[in-house]
Structure formats: C-alpha cells, structure tokens
Write a protein that holds these residues in place. Structure first.
Motif, PDB file in Angstrom:
ATOM      1  N   ARG A 104       0.825  -1.202   0.000  1.00  9.73           N
ATOM      2  CA  ARG A 104       0.000   0.000   0.000  1.00  9.73           C
ATOM      3  C   ARG A 104       0.863   1.258   0.000  1.00  9.73           C
ATOM      4  O   ARG A 104       1.889   1.327   0.678  1.00  9.73           O
ATOM      5  N   PHE A 105       0.397   2.245  -0.764  1.00 11.53           N
ATOM      6  CA  PHE A 105       0.982   3.578  -0.678  1.00 11.53           C
ATOM      7  C   PHE A 105       0.463   4.271   0.570  1.00 11.53           C
ATOM      8  O   PHE A 105      -0.495   3.811   1.209  1.00 11.53           O
ATOM      9  N   HIS A 106       1.067   5.372   0.915  1.00 11.85           N
ATOM     10  CA  HIS A 106       0.689   6.096   2.125  1.00 11.85           C
ATOM     11  C   HIS A 106      -0.752   6.612   2.080  1.00 11.85           C
ATOM     12  O   HIS A 106      -1.336   6.891   3.131  1.00 11.85           O
ATOM     13  N   ASP A 107      -1.322   6.743   0.876  1.00 15.44           N
ATOM     14  CA  ASP A 107      -2.724   7.188   0.773  1.00 15.44           C
ATOM     15  C   ASP A 107      -3.695   6.018   0.744  1.00 15.44           C
ATOM     16  O   ASP A 107      -4.897   6.207   0.544  1.00 15.44           O
ATOM     17  N   GLY A 108      -3.188   4.795   0.936  1.00 17.95           N
ATOM     18  CA  GLY A 108      -4.047   3.620   0.983  1.00 17.95           C
ATOM     19  C   GLY A 108      -4.228   2.897  -0.328  1.00 17.95           C
ATOM     20  O   GLY A 108      -4.749   1.776  -0.352  1.00 17.95           O
ATOM     21  N   SER A 109      -3.803   3.496  -1.443  1.00 20.14           N
ATOM     22  CA  SER A 109      -3.937   2.833  -2.735  1.00 20.14           C
ATOM     23  C   SER A 109      -2.911   1.723  -2.881  1.00 20.14           C
ATOM     24  O   SER A 109      -1.874   1.720  -2.214  1.00 20.14           O
ATOM     25  N   GLU A 110      -3.200   0.763  -3.764  1.00 21.09           N
ATOM     26  CA  GLU A 110      -2.338  -0.406  -3.914  1.00 21.09           C
ATOM     27  C   GLU A 110      -1.296  -0.194  -5.008  1.00 21.09           C
ATOM     28  O   GLU A 110      -1.591   0.370  -6.066  1.00 21.09           O
ATOM     29  N   LEU A 111      -0.082  -0.649  -4.755  1.00 20.76           N
ATOM     30  CA  LEU A 111       0.976  -0.628  -5.754  1.00 20.76           C
ATOM     31  C   LEU A 111       0.647  -1.582  -6.894  1.00 20.76           C
ATOM     32  O   LEU A 111       0.246  -2.730  -6.662  1.00 20.76           O
ATOM     33  N   THR A 112       0.816  -1.100  -8.143  1.00 15.35           N
ATOM     34  CA  THR A 112       0.639  -1.959  -9.311  1.00 15.35           C
ATOM     35  C   THR A 112       1.790  -1.729 -10.285  1.00 15.35           C
ATOM     36  O   THR A 112       2.596  -0.805 -10.126  1.00 15.35           O
ATOM     37  N   ALA A 113       1.827  -2.547 -11.305  1.00 15.73           N
ATOM     38  CA  ALA A 113       2.857  -2.417 -12.329  1.00 15.73           C
ATOM     39  C   ALA A 113       2.757  -1.091 -13.072  1.00 15.73           C
ATOM     40  O   ALA A 113       3.745  -0.609 -13.625  1.00 15.73           O
ATOM     41  N   GLU A 114       1.586  -0.481 -13.108  1.00  7.79           N
ATOM     42  CA  GLU A 114       1.430   0.832 -13.753  1.00  7.79           C
ATOM     43  C   GLU A 114       2.242   1.893 -13.021  1.00  7.79           C
ATOM     44  O   GLU A 114       2.796   2.798 -13.650  1.00  7.79           O
ATOM     45  N   ASP A 115       2.314   1.802 -11.701  1.00  8.64           N
ATOM     46  CA  ASP A 115       3.124   2.741 -10.931  1.00  8.64           C
ATOM     47  C   ASP A 115       4.610   2.569 -11.261  1.00  8.64           C
ATOM     48  O   ASP A 115       5.353   3.547 -11.369  1.00  8.64           O
ATOM     49  N   VAL A 116       5.029   1.317 -11.435  1.00  4.59           N
ATOM     50  CA  VAL A 116       6.421   1.048 -11.777  1.00  4.59           C
ATOM     51  C   VAL A 116       6.739   1.602 -13.159  1.00  4.59           C
ATOM     52  O   VAL A 116       7.760   2.268 -13.358  1.00  4.59           O
ATOM     53  N   ALA A 117       5.864   1.343 -14.124  1.00  2.00           N
ATOM     54  CA  ALA A 117       6.082   1.846 -15.485  1.00  2.00           C
ATOM     55  C   ALA A 117       6.147   3.376 -15.492  1.00  2.00           C
ATOM     56  O   ALA A 117       7.012   3.978 -16.145  1.00  2.00           O
ATOM     57  N   PHE A 118       5.245   4.020 -14.757  1.00  5.09           N
ATOM     58  CA  PHE A 118       5.250   5.475 -14.658  1.00  5.09           C
ATOM     59  C   PHE A 118       6.573   5.983 -14.078  1.00  5.09           C
ATOM     60  O   PHE A 118       7.180   6.934 -14.594  1.00  5.09           O
ATOM     61  N   SER A 119       7.051   5.340 -13.021  1.00  2.00           N
ATOM     62  CA  SER A 119       8.281   5.775 -12.355  1.00  2.00           C
ATOM     63  C   SER A 119       9.499   5.605 -13.251  1.00  2.00           C
ATOM     64  O   SER A 119      10.391   6.464 -13.273  1.00  2.00           O
ATOM     65  N   ILE A 120       9.555   4.502 -13.996  1.00  2.00           N
ATOM     66  CA  ILE A 120      10.693   4.265 -14.889  1.00  2.00           C
ATOM     67  C   ILE A 120      10.730   5.311 -15.993  1.00  2.00           C
ATOM     68  O   ILE A 120      11.810   5.737 -16.426  1.00  2.00           O
ATOM     69  N   ARG A 121       9.563   5.744 -16.446  1.00  2.00           N
ATOM     70  CA  ARG A 121       9.521   6.784 -17.482  1.00  2.00           C
ATOM     71  C   ARG A 121       9.844   8.159 -16.912  1.00  2.00           C
ATOM     72  O   ARG A 121      10.489   8.978 -17.564  1.00  2.00           O
ATOM     73  N   ARG A 122       9.410   8.420 -15.678  1.00  2.00           N
ATOM     74  CA  ARG A 122       9.615   9.752 -15.105  1.00  2.00           C
ATOM     75  C   ARG A 122      11.050   9.983 -14.645  1.00  2.00           C
ATOM     76  O   ARG A 122      11.616  11.057 -14.850  1.00  2.00           O
ATOM     77  N   ALA A 123      11.666   8.978 -14.023  1.00  2.00           N
ATOM     78  CA  ALA A 123      12.952   9.168 -13.353  1.00  2.00           C
ATOM     79  C   ALA A 123      14.031   9.784 -14.233  1.00  2.00           C
ATOM     80  O   ALA A 123      14.759  10.673 -13.771  1.00  2.00           O
ATOM     81  N   PRO A 124      14.203   9.366 -15.495  1.00  2.00           N
ATOM     82  CA  PRO A 124      15.290   9.961 -16.290  1.00  2.00           C
ATOM     83  C   PRO A 124      14.911  11.255 -16.994  1.00  2.00           C
ATOM     84  O   PRO A 124      15.733  11.821 -17.716  1.00  2.00           O
ATOM     85  N   ALA A 125      13.680  11.733 -16.791  1.00  2.00           N
ATOM     86  CA  ALA A 125      13.192  12.835 -17.611  1.00  2.00           C
ATOM     87  C   ALA A 125      12.721  14.041 -16.801  1.00  2.00           C
ATOM     88  O   ALA A 125      11.970  14.879 -17.307  1.00  2.00           O
ATOM     89  N   VAL A 126      13.171  14.174 -15.554  1.00  2.00           N
ATOM     90  CA  VAL A 126      12.752  15.312 -14.730  1.00  2.00           C
ATOM     91  C   VAL A 126      13.424  16.577 -15.247  1.00  2.00           C
ATOM     92  O   VAL A 126      14.654  16.633 -15.356  1.00  2.00           O
ATOM     93  N   PRO A 127      12.663  17.611 -15.580  1.00  2.00           N
ATOM     94  CA  PRO A 127      13.257  18.849 -16.128  1.00  2.00           C
ATOM     95  C   PRO A 127      14.215  19.508 -15.142  1.00  2.00           C
ATOM     96  O   PRO A 127      13.970  19.547 -13.935  1.00  2.00           O
ATOM     97  N   GLY A 128      15.316  20.003 -15.676  1.00  2.00           N
ATOM     98  CA  GLY A 128      16.257  20.771 -14.877  1.00  2.00           C
ATOM     99  C   GLY A 128      17.133  19.963 -13.943  1.00  2.00           C
ATOM    100  O   GLY A 128      17.826  20.542 -13.103  1.00  2.00           O
ATOM    101  N   SER A 129      17.157  18.644 -14.103  1.00  2.00           N
ATOM    102  CA  SER A 129      17.968  17.828 -13.200  1.00  2.00           C
ATOM    103  C   SER A 129      19.452  18.115 -13.387  1.00  2.00           C
ATOM    104  O   SER A 129      19.957  18.062 -14.508  1.00  2.00           O
ATOM    105  N   PRO A 130      20.187  18.388 -12.301  1.00  2.00           N
ATOM    106  CA  PRO A 130      21.631  18.613 -12.415  1.00  2.00           C
ATOM    107  C   PRO A 130      22.431  17.318 -12.497  1.00  2.00           C
ATOM    108  O   PRO A 130      23.614  17.335 -12.826  1.00  2.00           O
ATOM    109  N   ALA A 131      21.797  16.184 -12.185  1.00  2.00           N
ATOM    110  CA  ALA A 131      22.471  14.876 -12.234  1.00  2.00           C
ATOM    111  C   ALA A 131      21.389  13.826 -12.462  1.00  2.00           C
ATOM    112  O   ALA A 131      20.826  13.275 -11.521  1.00  2.00           O
ATOM    113  N   SER A 132      21.120  13.545 -13.718  1.00  2.00           N
ATOM    114  CA  SER A 132      19.978  12.721 -14.074  1.00  2.00           C
ATOM    115  C   SER A 132      20.160  11.262 -13.694  1.00  2.00           C
ATOM    116  O   SER A 132      21.258  10.696 -13.740  1.00  2.00           O
ATOM    117  N   LEU A 133      19.049  10.611 -13.356  1.00  2.00           N
ATOM    118  CA  LEU A 133      19.035   9.175 -13.105  1.00  2.00           C
ATOM    119  C   LEU A 133      19.062   8.363 -14.396  1.00  2.00           C
ATOM    120  O   LEU A 133      19.023   7.132 -14.354  1.00  2.00           O
TER     121      LEU A 133
END
Length: 536
Positions: A104-133
């Motif tokens: 469970r996430f802190h808001d009570g919702s359940e972790l799913t593979a969609e959250d993982v896919a979203f995170s993998i897409r977001r992590a390397p693409a955050v605007p203005g990152s001084p040291a990208s993942l």
C-alpha cells in the motif's frame, strides 16, 4: 571564499568540536522520547525531496524513508527483494520483475505495475535535473505491463546488471505524482510512497520531519517519529549531540572520534565506504575557467590540463598517505582507482600513486610548463569529511611543483549546479558507487559525453577515450560475472593511465549516537532512520 595557498597545513588539534567534549554534558531525553522519537543531526540537506530530481546521495538516502525501489540494497550493497519479490531474464533482451502483492501507498492505494512503469519513465526525464538518473535507465527501450503485479523491461542488447540498477531509484504513485513538478514535490505534494515513513514537513535550512507508516509492507522501524535537523557546521552538530538536542549525528569530526569513543554515554559507528573522493579535471577546453599562465593570460590552442603529462604531474604531486595520516587522521583509504580493495572491479596491481614532486616537476617541464601556471581549484564546504582541509593540503602540495594555486570554497547549495554548468576546471568531488561495482561511475563520469545517447552526463571534464568506451560497453553486455569484472578492470587501467580523474581516497564514515542506540553502518554512507534500533 577564495584563498591563496602559501604553506602546508599540518596536523591540527582537536579544535572547537573536540575541545568541547571535555566540557559539555549530555542531556538525556525523556523515556517516552527515547522510545518513540529519533532526532538526527545531519551535515547535508537534500537539494530536493523530489526523489527523481537529482542523482545525489543525500537526496537518494532521504527518499528511501518515504519510497521503495524494486530492488533493495543491503548495507553492503547486495541486491535483495524490495517491491519486486523476484526477477528473471525471459530472454537476452527482456527482464521480468514480479511485484510484491498487497503493498500500500501512504494514501491507501495499492501498488501496481502501472506505478512502476510510470516511475521508470519519469525518473530519467525530470526537467532541470543537475544529475539525471538516466545513467541507470537509458538501457531500457521498452516497458510492458503484463498484469497488475508483473512488468517486463526490454533492452536493445543484453544487460546483465538490470537488477542492480533497479535498486538505484524509487517507485512513485502514478495517481499522486503524475504531473507534479519538482517545486510541488518540495512543497509536499506527491510525497506518497510505500516506504517505512510518511512525510510530514520540510522547513528548508532547518529540519525535515516524518512519522512511521503503520501499513508498511516490511519490518516496522522502531522509531515512530523522526526529525532530521540540518547542521552543516561540524562543531555545532557535535555540540547538539552532547547537549541532548539530537540523538545521533553523521559526519563526526575525525578530530573528535577518539574523544567520543571514550565517553560512556556515546558510541561510534564506522565503516569504510565506496565513496571515492577525487579531483575532476577539464580535458576539452584550452580556455578552461580559472586556468591561466602566471601573467593571468588564458592559454590559446592547447591548455595545460589537456596534456596527460600535466595531469599525471598533478597526481604525483599529491601525498595521499600524508593526507590520510595528517588530515584525515586514519579516516580514509588512499587510492589511485575507482573501487576499494575487496570490491568488484578493484584492480589489485594498481597501487596508490607514489608521492614524487621531483618527477612531477620533470613532467611539467617536458610538457612545456617548466615555469608552471596559475589555477583556481574549487571545493564544496562541509560536503565530505574534512574536504576543505584536504584540499588546502593539496593546494599547498601543488605549489611545491611550481603552480600558483588559489582555492575557492563553495557552498554545497550552489556547488553542484556550478559544476554541472562546467564553471570549474579542477575541483574536488565525491561519488558513492552505490551499485557496488564501477560501471555506473564509469558511465556517468568517464564515458564520452553524448547527450542524445544519455551517457557521460556527469563527465563535466569531457574526458574521451574510444578504447575505454569500447571496454565499458562490452562489460555491460557480458553476462558472465568474472569476464565482466576483467573488462571493467581493463577499462579502469586505461582511465587511470589517462588521469581521466585524479583519485584521492575512499572515505571512512563516522556516526555518533546515544549509547542506548544501535546503528547499521552502510557502505553507501546513507543515514537511514530505519537502520537505528534501541540496544538491549
């Protein structure tokens, strides 16, 4: 602050922090506080609490209180199940991860593979990152959500290090974080994770607070409430521990460690780390910032730092063992390579560079700089153990081979941004090799910079060697562990012969705490509240 170096810095006394040990008395917290609350005095504040904004150790460590990666790294950086319970290679270019059910996430919702896919897409693409993942994620060419608890990651070529790299970033809630900017994260929005603690507040420059998450999927941390107080001054941080204002501190001043160890009401936790402290060198620009001839004129054509003989001379002029003994007081391991002894990728026959100022002068003369040159070096203040003192000593050593050296101390809050903008030419920096092997460091810091391919993002000096690149890429495609390690060792030899960087030492990290607390010392130096337990 810029200072001109004129004399060697010798061993100092205990200083304000150490001297105060004999005078200060520790004030114990109440029994209720000791059972429920942990107050940590921390040297460095995160630059952001957006867990994907910057691949900076302080940020990454703080994120692990609130969020969880697919693969957890143990205190010795061994991969262990996290949000993923298992993983396997379906074929040479496909990895499959099975997710832990019922998380469970802190808001009570359940972790799913969609959250993982979203995170993998977001992590390397955050605007203005001084040291990208992106250094950990660029190999992924496709993401397939198989079902609610299964995800497959595809690569263009075989990538054996995928499970290790999946431990370098955390998973966010798509529902809570989609469209949330870094600025909004810093205000608390989107701070919804699956970690052992819930975020409760951040007063920049002062403190960050959290409370235990009752539905955490893993072992519950002992402390119900945690406060990180940001105290960059070492003496003030130690004084806060002695006064009972905090229960634990990181980056214990090494001049005070013996005195701390002698106290019955305090105890030390220590460990050799994978953090390499090194000098980053400009390789590309003849008109490099802060590098001139002795008359203050910039160099035309080829500058001194572009010559390997000059870089080798700088390395030979540094007495690493004297720094370890006299400045670091034993809290460092001198080195001339990336990984410490015993770690994957360490080269046994690559010794610490000998201190040879006479040979260094000879190399400078061979390169056409018999009269030396002028340079300003930069160092972040209070980011690494005794960083300024060590850099003062290095500056003095370089004056002995004929250089005119100035030293600029830069606040941590602006240092990394300025370094990323390539405003420096020779500066101290550290890197915690959190994967436990050198390929991530090589890819980020020494692989030929290519913005489109997203490699060399931290190669601020623009070092480039085609044979090094070839060996690194080959290593990343080699499934056999022994064969891959040998390729990484070959690449290390090439980069160190080129003086791609100038390694100095591996840091020994020190924590101090109340005597009734226990702490797990981590190789990555992370200070994690969940690693603290009551003794007995």
């Amino acid at each position: 602050m810029t200072q001109r170096m004129t004399g060697f810095i010798g061993r100092r006394g205990l200083g304000a922090a150490g001297a105060s040990l004999a005078l200060a008395a520790s004030t114990s917290p109440t029994r209720a506080q000791a059972r429920t609350e942990l107050r940590i005095g921390s040297q460095v504040e995160p630059t952001s609490i957006d867990p994907h904004f910057a691949n900076v150790d302080t940020n990454n460590a703080m994120a692990l209180h609130f969020f969880t990666p697919l693969v957890i790294r143990s205190e010795t950086l061994q991969p262990q199940p996290g949000l993923a319970t298992s993983w396997r290679m379906v074929d040479e270019t496909t990895w499959e991860f099975k997710l832990r059910e019922g998380v469970r996430f802190h808001d009570g919702s359940e972790l799913t593979a969609e959250d993982v896919a979203f995170s993998i897409r977001r992590a390397p693409a955050v605007p203005g990152s001084p040291a990208s993942l992106s250094v950990y994620l660029r190999q992924i060419t496709g993401i397939e959500v198989v079902d609610r608890h299964t995800i497959r990651l595809r690569t263009a070529e075989i990538f054996p290090l995928m499970p290790i790299f999946m431990g370098t970033f955390v998973i966010l809630s798509r529902r809570a974080a989609e469209g949330v900017t870094t600025e909004e994260f810093n205000a608390g929005r989107g701070m919804v994770g699956t970690g052992p603690y819930r975020f409760t507040g951040w007063q920049r420059g002062e403190r960050l607070t959290m409370e235990r998450f009752a539905d955490y999927w893993g072992p519950a941390p002992e402390m119900e409430r945690v406060t990180f107080r940001f105290i960059p001054n070492p003496a003030a941080r130690l004084s806060a521990l002695l006064a009972g204002d905090v229960d634990m501190i990181d980056f214990v001043p090494i001049t005070s460690m013996d005195a701390v160890a002698r106290r019955n009401d305090l105890r030390l936790s220590r460990g050799v780390t994978n953090r390499l402290i090194y000098l980053h060198v400009e390789h590309e620009r003849a008109d490099a910032p802060f590098v001139t001839d002795r008359a203050g004129r910039p160099f035309a054509g080829r500058g001194p730092l572009q010559d390997a003989r000059v870089r080798r001379a700088l390395s030979m002029a540094i007495d690493r063992r004297a720094i370890a003994a006299r400045i670091m007081e034993g809290a460092s391991e001198p080195t001339s390579q990336i990984m410490p002894a015993g770690a994957i990728g360490h080269v046994p026959d690559l010794p610490v560079a000998p201190y040879d100022p006479v040979g260094a002068r000879r190399l400078l003369a061979e390169a056409g700089y018999a009269d030396g040159f002028a340079i300003t070096m930069q160092v972040p203040r209070n980011r690494y153990v005794n960083d300024v003192r060590a850099m003062e000593a290095i500056a003095q050593m370089l004056t002995r081979i004929g250089l005119e050296v100035r030293l600029e101390t830069v606040p941590v809050q602006t240092f990394f941004d300025r370094a990323s903008r390539r405003e420096f030419s020779l500066f101290m920096i550290g890197f915690g090799v959190v994967t436990g092997e050198p390929s991530s460091f090589m890819s980020l810091v020494m692989q030929t910079f290519d913005a489109q391919a997203r490699v060399g993002a931290g190669n601020r000096g623009r070092y480039s060697n085609t044979e090094f690149d070839r060996l690194l890429v080959q290593a990343l495609r080699t499934p056999d562990d022994a064969a891959r390690e040998e390729l990484l060792r070959q690449a290390t030899r090439i980069a160190m012969a080129d003086q791609a960087i100038i390694p100095l030492h591996h840091q020994v990290h020190l924590w101090a705490m109340r005597s009734d607390l226990d702490h797990v010392a981590r190789t990555d130096e992370y200070t994690l509240a969940q690693d603290v337990r009551r003794r007995g």
